[in-house]
Design an enzyme around this catalytic site. Sequence first.
Site, PDB file in Angstrom:
ATOM      1  N   ALA A 193       8.544  74.008  43.871  1.00  0.00           N
ATOM      2  CA  ALA A 193       8.549  75.431  44.381  1.00  0.00           C
ATOM      3  C   ALA A 193       7.110  75.953  43.447  1.00  0.00           C
ATOM      4  CB  ALA A 193       9.260  76.189  44.365  1.00  0.00           C
ATOM      5  N   GLU A 267      16.888  72.839  55.302  1.00  0.00           N
ATOM      6  CA  GLU A 267      18.258  73.105  54.721  1.00  0.00           C
ATOM      7  C   GLU A 267      17.302  74.900  54.646  1.00  0.00           C
ATOM      8  OE1 GLU A 267      20.400  75.585  52.953  1.00  0.00           O
ATOM      9  OE2 GLU A 267      19.728  74.681  51.270  1.00  0.00           O
ATOM     10  N   CYS A 301      20.925  80.137  48.856  1.00  0.00           N
ATOM     11  CA  CYS A 301      21.250  80.050  50.483  1.00  0.00           C
ATOM     12  C   CYS A 301      22.443  80.410  50.723  1.00  0.00           C
ATOM     13  CB  CYS A 301      20.436  79.090  51.161  1.00  0.00           C
ATOM     14  SG  CYS A 301      20.820  78.053  50.771  1.00  0.00           S
TER      15      CYS A 301
HETATM   16  P1  ADP Z   1      11.294  81.497  49.401  1.00  0.00           P
HETATM   17  O1  ADP Z   1      10.900  82.505  50.142  1.00  0.00           O
HETATM   18  O2  ADP Z   1      12.499  81.149  49.170  1.00  0.00           O
HETATM   19  O3  ADP Z   1      10.151  81.077  47.913  1.00  0.00           O
HETATM   20  P2  ADP Z   1       9.319  79.589  50.492  1.00  0.00           P
HETATM   21  O4  ADP Z   1       9.991  78.819  51.947  1.00  0.00           O
HETATM   22  O5  ADP Z   1       7.997  80.654  50.997  1.00  0.00           O
HETATM   23  O6  ADP Z   1      10.809  79.798  50.484  1.00  0.00           O
HETATM   24  O7  ADP Z   1       8.852  78.111  49.461  1.00  0.00           O
HETATM   25  C1  ADP Z   1      10.080  76.970  49.484  1.00  0.00           C
HETATM   26  C2  ADP Z   1       9.282  75.924  49.302  1.00  0.00           C
HETATM   27  O8  ADP Z   1       7.628  75.759  50.554  1.00  0.00           O
HETATM   28  C3  ADP Z   1       8.304  75.698  48.087  1.00  0.00           C
HETATM   29  O9  ADP Z   1       7.915  74.817  47.695  1.00  0.00           O
HETATM   30  C4  ADP Z   1       6.259  76.794  48.593  1.00  0.00           C
HETATM   31  O10 ADP Z   1       6.019  76.094  47.478  1.00  0.00           O
HETATM   32  C5  ADP Z   1       6.663  75.871  50.091  1.00  0.00           C
HETATM   33  N1  ADP Z   1       5.878  76.302  51.259  1.00  0.00           N
HETATM   34  C6  ADP Z   1       5.309  77.893  51.451  1.00  0.00           C
HETATM   35  N2  ADP Z   1       4.823  77.528  51.913  1.00  0.00           N
HETATM   36  C7  ADP Z   1       4.223  76.335  52.920  1.00  0.00           C
HETATM   37  C8  ADP Z   1       3.687  75.452  53.791  1.00  0.00           C
HETATM   38  N3  ADP Z   1       2.625  76.156  54.883  1.00  0.00           N
HETATM   39  N4  ADP Z   1       3.548  74.743  53.553  1.00  0.00           N
HETATM   40  C9  ADP Z   1       4.458  73.761  52.945  1.00  0.00           C
HETATM   41  N5  ADP Z   1       5.568  73.809  51.962  1.00  0.00           N
HETATM   42  C10 ADP Z   1       5.212  75.613  51.938  1.00  0.00           C
END
Ligand code: ADP
Length: 494
Positions: A193, A267, A301
């Site tokens: 992230a 997940e 989660c």
């Molecule tokens: P949160 O809301 O907990 O931040 P996300 O689902 O937005 O959770 O993010 C979880 C992971 O998914 C992070 O590593 C983020 O960079 C990645 N991520 C977010 N959007 C995308 C996307 N469109 N494609 C691939 N990975 C993504």
Amino acid sequence: MSAVNSYATPQDGQPAPFAIPTDLLIGNAWIASSTGKRIDILDPANEQVITSVADANVAEGIAAVDAAAAAAAAWAATPPRKRADILLACFHGMMEQQEWLAQLISIENGKALTDARGEVAYAAEFFRWYAEEAVRITGDLSLSPSGANRILVQYQPIGIALLITPWNFPAAMATRKIAPALAAGCTCILKPAEETPLTALAVAEIMRRAGVPDGVVNVLNTSDPGPLCSAILHDPRVRKLSFTGSTEVGRILLREAADSVISSSMELGGNAPFLILDDANLDDAIEGAMIAKMRNAGEACTAANRFYVQRGIHDAFVAKLVDRMGAMKMGPGLADGTQCGAMINRAAIDKIESLVADAVAKGARIELGGETPAGGGFFYPPSVLSNVQPGSEILHTEVFGPVAAIIPFDDPEEAIALANATEYGLAAYVYSDNLKRALQIAERIECGMVAVNRGLVSDAAAPFGGVKQSGLGREGAHHGLLEYCEAKYIAVSW
Ligand code: ADP
């Protein structure tokens, strides 16, 4: 950068074992992004920039696939015992740096140091567990029902894996994917992230030092994950996606993975109900509630999102929970005695505030907290809401923060129906001193994991995952290994 390395000096005075890498790990080297772009990383406790990391573009994503592909055959052919030895060295490498890593997690994620220490131990355990699993990938041999031939089934590594992780457990979510991938004989690309890349980079360096060969683990951070992950998922050499994050992003990624029919483990979000029956031991239920709600300040989660409490024990439970949560010390993760650290960012605070405001507008009573403190840092205090009304958003949306929403019930049938009235199905908690009743309820709750008279389900040796829109597949246990294997069936006549 030096700021992070000096922060991350354990209190016992041991220096950081190495400078935390902040570039991209592709193949055998840490490299800067070709664009020169960097992503600033904030300390959520004071909103200051602590360092920056390289921002990968699509070409670097494909370079990482090249590196994973170049390493794939040799890694798949590495004897399981050797893979196991390397994974065990990763376990020891992490545990030797437990304090230092915990401080790093605390700085970039905001969680209390005690939570961070627990995370490092949990994260490292995946290396140890999968070191043990690596030498136990057994197949099957049977006679076909017709008697015509033997059915030989062998488990083979599925291929290159893209691993996408969230910010709430920056070490454990990475190792829970990397360890089974490597045990199975797969090479991988980790995309952490953007809020918490440093822990993953530090773990990757520990893995290199523990003997993981070049190209087996590649790490890319990016400010624009959509195009980068899409390009990787459309490369025909990539055969596996493992994602932990929001249901919304999970759906996007499943669509992306569909184009190349990539095996996907997901997940996703949760909305865990916590049921307390009249015959539960109150002190035990409070202990469990504190862990299920307040571990990681609610940013999990599996965190209890909705407390359904039977009328006879309800008032005593509310009063005790208010006492316990009210006594928690909120503050920067590294400050002495902190039990409730900072939230990850401003958006997290905004979301909590809006869910609390909605619940209160619909009739909930604030028993504790409920107000964002003034001053810097992304803090929200431990909070308890009682009398939360049906239709309140907080009952349908993961609050992902230190807010306990409490709803009384009379009949356990009613509580089971309420627990199941969600599109999510990750974790649930049941407290009752009547084990027969508790297990009957556990069987009827629609979710992947139920804790009975416990506040914690996570265990490297147990299959972690959800049903309904909480996910696909399992992580941990032998189940987690099989997510990175293909069953190869060979029909043999002899
Ligand atoms: P949160 O809301 O907990 O931040 P996300 O689902 O937005 O959770 O993010 C979880 C992971 O998914 C992070 O590593 C983020 O960079 C990645 N991520 C977010 N959007 C995308 C996307 N469109 N494609 C691939 N990975 C993504």
